[in-house]
Design an enzyme around this catalytic site. Structure first.
Site, PDB file in Angstrom:
ATOM      1  CB  SER A 220      -0.961  -0.055   1.195  1.00 60.22           C
ATOM      2  OG  SER A 220      -2.043   0.818   1.028  1.00 60.22           O
ATOM      3  CG  ASP A 348      -6.783  -2.774  -3.418  1.00 56.99           C
ATOM      4  OD1 ASP A 348      -7.400  -2.014  -2.643  1.00 56.99           O
ATOM      5  OD2 ASP A 348      -5.618  -3.158  -3.203  1.00 56.99           O
ATOM      6  CG  HIS A 377      -6.094  -2.368   0.564  1.00 52.39           C
ATOM      7  ND1 HIS A 377      -5.348  -1.938  -0.513  1.00 52.39           N
ATOM      8  CD2 HIS A 377      -5.501  -1.841   1.669  1.00 52.39           C
ATOM      9  CE1 HIS A 377      -4.353  -1.169  -0.080  1.00 52.39           C
ATOM     10  NE2 HIS A 377      -4.425  -1.108   1.236  1.00 52.39           N
TER      11      HIS A 377
END
Length: 429
Positions: A220, A348, A377
């Site tokens: 991320s 996602d 995610h």
């Protein structure tokens, strides 16, 4: 990005709330819906025709990139279908929430090292206790970069660490300022494009183990920072390779999607976590002048509000839009000159698939992209350890890193052999 305190909100948005004990007994064969999604394989087929000896990636995966020919030999499982775990993966938000709350957290004993930075700040490096005794100085070394507000305590980080350690790798977790209980000693946190701390961490780890090949993997926001770093350093990058997972890439697009539907729950949860970190160190920020809005940062209800009040000012951006448009890592792909594997999920909710710089990855001979049809995610609840164990991505990541290490070691060995042969030849003459 880590996800906080959203279990109570989840039932508002899902059509059903599964019974967790019942999930464990389900089998894929009994689930009434298909577990894979067939993807467009034009790119794969065209590339694979030149290398018929390599296993063809399964059509449930989107596999592409300028380094496809070079890296495909690394992988042992890409010819298998991507099988998301039944029921849990029927909804991107359910999978994302489930992974955060129910994924196991391997027991790891850390030895913490606080690194003082040049601007008098500090970051925390968590090493596995005992590795200095158990591993040789030339053991490959892996730096892990967690997501926004994440740290060495997160399950996805620990699973990756444990898998790498079993392969004989030295692993260190880079906790950004304020994250993972890392100290904050100056009125500055971190950002998606601030690379000062990353530069110092890489230099420090390299200096401690100069004989080891150095790699990094980020998730991320950590992935965004890693790709920006590899692009900035380009051919001079000291890393022998990197892995980017669920990277938001385009922060303007990610911000747009954060304002929609259930994503607002993630936004509120993450901003609440940022608030808590900020409030613990609020005294450091009290006397700041300029465009800072300290009260707004302390009571922010969204990441955008926090970034507008604090982050963009700290790092010299004119507005939060200016910060987002200039800090995403999609523009850095073209400058990456060391091996890079990017793994994304098509569904996602926080790192939108439409933000993936597919063309730039395809044009870079050092980059490869794998996109799974599902995964949420930081989820990827699939594979042999689903639903409570390691993410589906972990074996893929280690296949790639092990391949790079073998290739690197072979190159060094051949180089030394050539040097020795030239020396003998010169002596004979």
């Amino acid at each position: 990005m880590a996800i906080f305190s959203i279990a109570a909100l989840a039932s508002k948005y899902f059509v059903f709330t599964p019974s967790i004990p019942a999930i464990h007994s389900l089998k894929a064969s009994s689930y009434p819906f298909p577990s894979t999604i067939t993807r467009n394989t034009t790119t794969i087929s065209a590339t694979m025709s030149a290398n018929p000896l390599y296993p063809r990636p399964h059509p449930s995966l989107e596999v592409s990139g300028g380094a496809l020919d070079s890296f495909l030999p690394a992988f042992t499982t890409l010819d298998r279908p991507y099988d998301p775990y039944p029921l849990v993966c029927s909804n991107t938000h359910l999978e994302t929430v489930f992974a955060h709350f129910f994924r196991s957290k391997p027991d790891v004993r850390y030895r913490r090292e606080c690194l003082r930075t040049k601007d008098n700040g500090a970051v925390a490096l968590d090493w596995v206790a005992g590795d200095d005794r158990n591993l040789s100085p030339n053991s490959p070394t892996l730096i892990l970069l967690p997501g926004l507000t994440g740290g060495s305590g997160d399950g996805y980080v620990r699973h990756m660490l444990v898998r790498a350690r079993k392969k004989g790798w030295r692993v260190v977790v880079f906790n950004s300022r304020g994250c993972g209980h890392s100290p904050v000693t100056t009125p500055q946190f971190y950002s998606a494009s601030f690379l000062g701390d990353m530069n110092e961490v890489v230099a420090h780890v390299s200096s401690r183990f100069p004989e080891a090949n150095l790699y990094a993997a980020g998730w991320s926001l950590g992935a965004n920072i890693l790709v920006n770093y590899m692009g900035q350093e380009s051919g001079s990058c000291p890393l022998s390779g990197g892995v980017s997972l669920c990277n938001p890439f385009d922060l303007v697009i990610a911000d747009e999607d954060f304002q929609k539907g259930f994503n607002k729950v993630y936004d509120k949860s993450l901003s609440s976590s940022l608030q808590k970190i900020f409030k613990r160190h609020a005294l450091l920020f009290e006397e700041l002048e300029g465009d800072y809005n300290i009260p707004a940062a302390a009571s922010c209800r969204s990441i955008r509000e926090f970034d507008e009040s604090l982050t963009r000012v700290s790092f010299g951006f004119k507005s939060v839009h200016d910060y987002y448009s200039k800090s995403g890592s999609s523009g850095s792909i073209k400058d990456v000159a060391k091996p890079l594997l990017c793994i994304q999920a098509e569904n996602d909710p926080i790192a939108p698939a439409r933000g993936i710089p597919r063309q730039a990855i395809k044009e870079n001979s050092k980059c490869m992209l794998i996109v799974t049809p599902q995964g949420g995610h930081l989820g990827w609840i699939g594979g042999d350890e689903a639903p409570f164990g390691a993410p589906w991505t972990d074996p893929i990541v280690m296949d790639f890193l092990q391949y790079l290490e073998r290739t690197k070691s072979t190159s060094v060995h051949l180089s030394k052999s050539n040097e020795n042969s030239h020396t003998v030849e010169a002596t004979v003459k």
